[in-house]
Design a protein around this motif. Structure first.
Motif, PDB file in Angstrom:
ATOM      1  N   ASP A   4      19.047  -6.465  -5.533  1.00 24.12           N
ATOM      2  CA  ASP A   4      17.670  -6.087  -5.870  1.00 24.12           C
ATOM      3  C   ASP A   4      17.059  -5.281  -4.733  1.00 24.12           C
ATOM      4  N   HIS A   5      16.241  -4.327  -5.146  1.00 26.33           N
ATOM      5  CA  HIS A   5      15.747  -3.346  -4.183  1.00 26.33           C
ATOM      6  C   HIS A   5      14.798  -3.959  -3.170  1.00 26.33           C
ATOM      7  N   ALA A   6      14.901  -3.469  -1.962  1.00 23.98           N
ATOM      8  CA  ALA A   6      13.952  -3.874  -0.941  1.00 23.98           C
ATOM      9  C   ALA A   6      12.582  -3.310  -1.304  1.00 23.98           C
ATOM     10  N   GLN A   7      11.527  -4.098  -1.107  1.00 20.00           N
ATOM     11  CA  GLN A   7      10.181  -3.612  -1.372  1.00 20.00           C
ATOM     12  C   GLN A   7       9.308  -3.932  -0.172  1.00 20.00           C
ATOM     13  N   ARG A   8       9.244  -2.978   0.714  1.00 19.91           N
ATOM     14  CA  ARG A   8       8.508  -3.189   1.927  1.00 19.91           C
ATOM     15  C   ARG A   8       7.039  -2.839   1.738  1.00 19.91           C
ATOM     16  N   ALA A   9       6.171  -3.586   2.387  1.00 20.18           N
ATOM     17  CA  ALA A   9       4.756  -3.226   2.383  1.00 20.18           C
ATOM     18  C   ALA A   9       4.240  -3.425   3.799  1.00 20.18           C
ATOM     19  N   ARG A  11       1.737  -4.771   6.269  1.00 22.32           N
ATOM     20  CA  ARG A  11       0.738  -5.849   6.239  1.00 22.32           C
ATOM     21  C   ARG A  11      -0.185  -5.737   7.446  1.00 22.32           C
ATOM     22  N   GLY A  37      -2.553   1.649   0.346  1.00 18.10           N
ATOM     23  CA  GLY A  37      -1.396   0.913  -0.159  1.00 18.10           C
ATOM     24  C   GLY A  37      -0.944  -0.213   0.756  1.00 18.10           C
ATOM     25  N   PHE A  38      -1.728  -0.516   1.778  1.00 23.57           N
ATOM     26  CA  PHE A  38      -1.357  -1.611   2.673  1.00 23.57           C
ATOM     27  C   PHE A  38      -1.836  -2.946   2.095  1.00 23.57           C
ATOM     28  N   GLU A  39      -1.217  -4.013   2.551  1.00 20.70           N
ATOM     29  CA  GLU A  39      -1.705  -5.357   2.220  1.00 20.70           C
ATOM     30  C   GLU A  39      -2.606  -5.802   3.365  1.00 20.70           C
ATOM     31  N   ASP A  60       2.620 -12.755   9.534  1.00 23.73           N
ATOM     32  CA  ASP A  60       3.627 -11.817  10.032  1.00 23.73           C
ATOM     33  C   ASP A  60       3.191 -10.367   9.813  1.00 23.73           C
ATOM     34  N   GLU A 138      10.287  -3.005  12.267  1.00 23.94           N
ATOM     35  CA  GLU A 138      11.286  -4.033  11.916  1.00 23.94           C
ATOM     36  C   GLU A 138      12.186  -3.574  10.776  1.00 23.94           C
TER      37      GLU A 138
END
Lengths: 138, 361
Positions: A4-9, A11, A37-39, A60, A138
């Motif tokens: 499953d695809h990585a889904q980076r956001a 934060r 589009g940031f959390e 984190d 990271e």
């Protein structure tokens, strides 16, 4: 197999620290980060440095943006940074400071570990762009 | 146990040793679906199963976060460690979100034995509940005594919470006629208990009465059915199986709270414990855990098989090319899918045949 695809956001924690009730700037930044589009995790007002550290560690976050207009930055911000260091969460966090920071205090804060200081008049776009460029190694 | 990369092995060790930053980073990997996260979860799985997991759901503005804060404070006073996962929706347009639940978690701020993590939906379908369930595992393995998952009940999420939590509390506020209408449509089935928060308001008695009426209407017919045929002794669930199919022995209580003052929160805590005790005594707990595992396995299967099929599709020129052919009536979707699945099917058959041949020898 993990396919499953990585889904980076990205934060971000937008934090108000100390006895300073002026949160318009923090709100504007929080919204702008959200729209980028940031959390965004917003700390709420009147947080102690330890509370900011706890939130930054547990969530984190890639970015910690501290808004401070009270003049107590020389005391409060190093405390936050020391706290992050004690949890081994300083190296991978981009630390931004916004608000009223006198020119002569800036070198000291940068020395302590602040990555950028955005004073009055900084455009939202510039701040978002800075985060896009520097956050999340990271 | 799966092989861990060096970095993940370090994270795994640190998490089990109680390193907060390691726990936070594991959850980030889970959320980001960072390559290697599954091996990490596979290793952690054996360490889970000791925490009690409560889900708290309800419409926006009912005071869920404040209630969770109040409950957390009580658990802390009893010496228990707490993990909270607060799930918020994200913007379907930008993917961005402002996660504000943390603001309400003020009474335990600064206490590192309360681990609060905010999560957004990130516009993913179904993936949120997977990430939530996985994050619960990380908190469980870390050694949290109590885990609370808080979600907005405004869509599919509140159903998903059942797949993670052992006990689900549905929060409503007084005078919320619309909320009650919503309950009829589905949340009623998932609530193991109901909380009327802001119970210092005038309309509280009416809302409590409405809820109780509905619960009894809902509970009585099924209770009658499940015991009627077999007599009372047969209603005792088989401890091996533990799956009675419904909570026939449990009638959801309605609890009044004022989260801002903490009033009634001890009643809520007691009711949550009662339900957990009921799950153990009735054998339902084992059944729930098995059903949750079933859901999890099925979901992983669907994800991986879907990805496998996507890979085949890509090699055939991708979905767009194939879809254009279908749109131009040059072929039809049924033939397309058959052609895509055929090689997978024969590969599966071959490997199964080889397997049975090997076992015969």
């Amino acid at each position: 197999m993990s396919t499953d695809h990585a889904q980076r956001a990205t934060r971000c924690l937008v934090a108000k620290v100390g006895l300073d009730g002026h949160d318009r700037g923090a709100h504007v930044i929080a919204r702008a980060f959200r729209d980028a589009g940031f959390e965004v995790i917003y700390s709420g007002l009147h947080r102690a440095p330890e509370e900011i550290v706890q939130a930054a560690v547990q969530e984190d976050v890639d970015v910690l943006g501290i808004s401070i207009l009270s003049g107590a930055h020389n005391t409060l911000i190093p405390k936050v940074i020391e706290g992050l260091q004690s949890y081994d969460a300083f190296e991978d966090t981009l630390i931004l400071v916004g608000g009223i920071i006198p020119e002569e205090d800036k070198p000291q804060l940068e020395e302590a570990g602040v990555d950028a200081i955005f004073g009055p008049g900084t455009s939202i776009e510039a701040t978002v762009e800075f985060v896009r460029e520097h956050a999340g190694s990271e | 146990m799966a092989d861990l990369s060096e970095a993940n092995a370090r994270l795994y060790e640190s998490l089990l040793e109680g390193d907060h930053a390691a726990l936070a980073r594991v959850i980030t990997k889970i959320e980001n679906r960072t390559p290697g996260y599954r091996e990490l979860l596979a290793a952690l799985h054996a360490e889970t199963g000791s925490a009690s997991v409560v889900g708290v759901t309800g419409s926006p503005g009912t005071g869920k976060s404040t209630l969770v804060d109040s409950l957390t404070k009580q658990y802390r006073e009893a010496g228990e460690t707490v993990g909270v996962i607060a799930v918020d929706p994200s913007s379907p347009y930008t993917g961005g979100s402002v996660l504000g639940d943390r603001i309400r978690m003020g009474s335990t701020a600064g206490d590192m034995d309360v681990f609060v993590r905010s999560m957004s939906a990130r516009g993913r379908l179904g993936g949120l509940s997977m990430a939530t369930a996985d994050a619960v595992k990380a908190l469980d393995a870390f050694g949290k005594d109590r885990i609370i998952v808080e979600t907005v009940g405004a869509g599919q999420n509140e159903v998903d919470i059942v797949e993670t939590a052992e006990t689900v509390a549905v929060v409503v506020q007084p005078g919320s006629g619309d909320d009650i209408q919503l309950l009829k449509a589905g949340i009623l089935e998932i609530g193991d208990l109901f909380v009327v928060n802001k119970a210092d308001k005038d309309e509280t008695a009416g809302t409590v009465a409405d809820l109780e009426t509905m619960i009894h209407m809902d509970a009585s017919p099924t209770a009658g059915l499940s015991t009627g045929h077999h007599g009372p002794s047969a209603a005792e669930p088989d401890p091996e199986d533990g799956d009675t199919g419904d909570d026939s022995g449990w009638t959801p209580p309605v609890i009044e709270t004022v989260a801002t003052t903490g009033e009634g929160v001890d009643d809520l805590r007691a009711a949550l414990d009662d339900h957990q005790q009921y799950l153990v005594d009735s054998g339902e707990a084992a059944g729930r855990r098995r059903r949750q595992a079933e859901t999890e396995i099925r979901r992983l299967l669907r994800t991986d098989l879907g990805e496998l099929a996507e890979g085949v599709l890509d090699r055939r020129g991708g979905i767009e090319a194939v879809a254009s052919q279908v749109a131009r009536r040059e072929t039809d979707p049924y033939t397309v899918v058959e052609e895509l699945v055929d090689p997978l099917e024969s590969a599966v058959e071959e490997s199964l045949a080889a397997e049975s041949e090997a076992s015969e020898k």
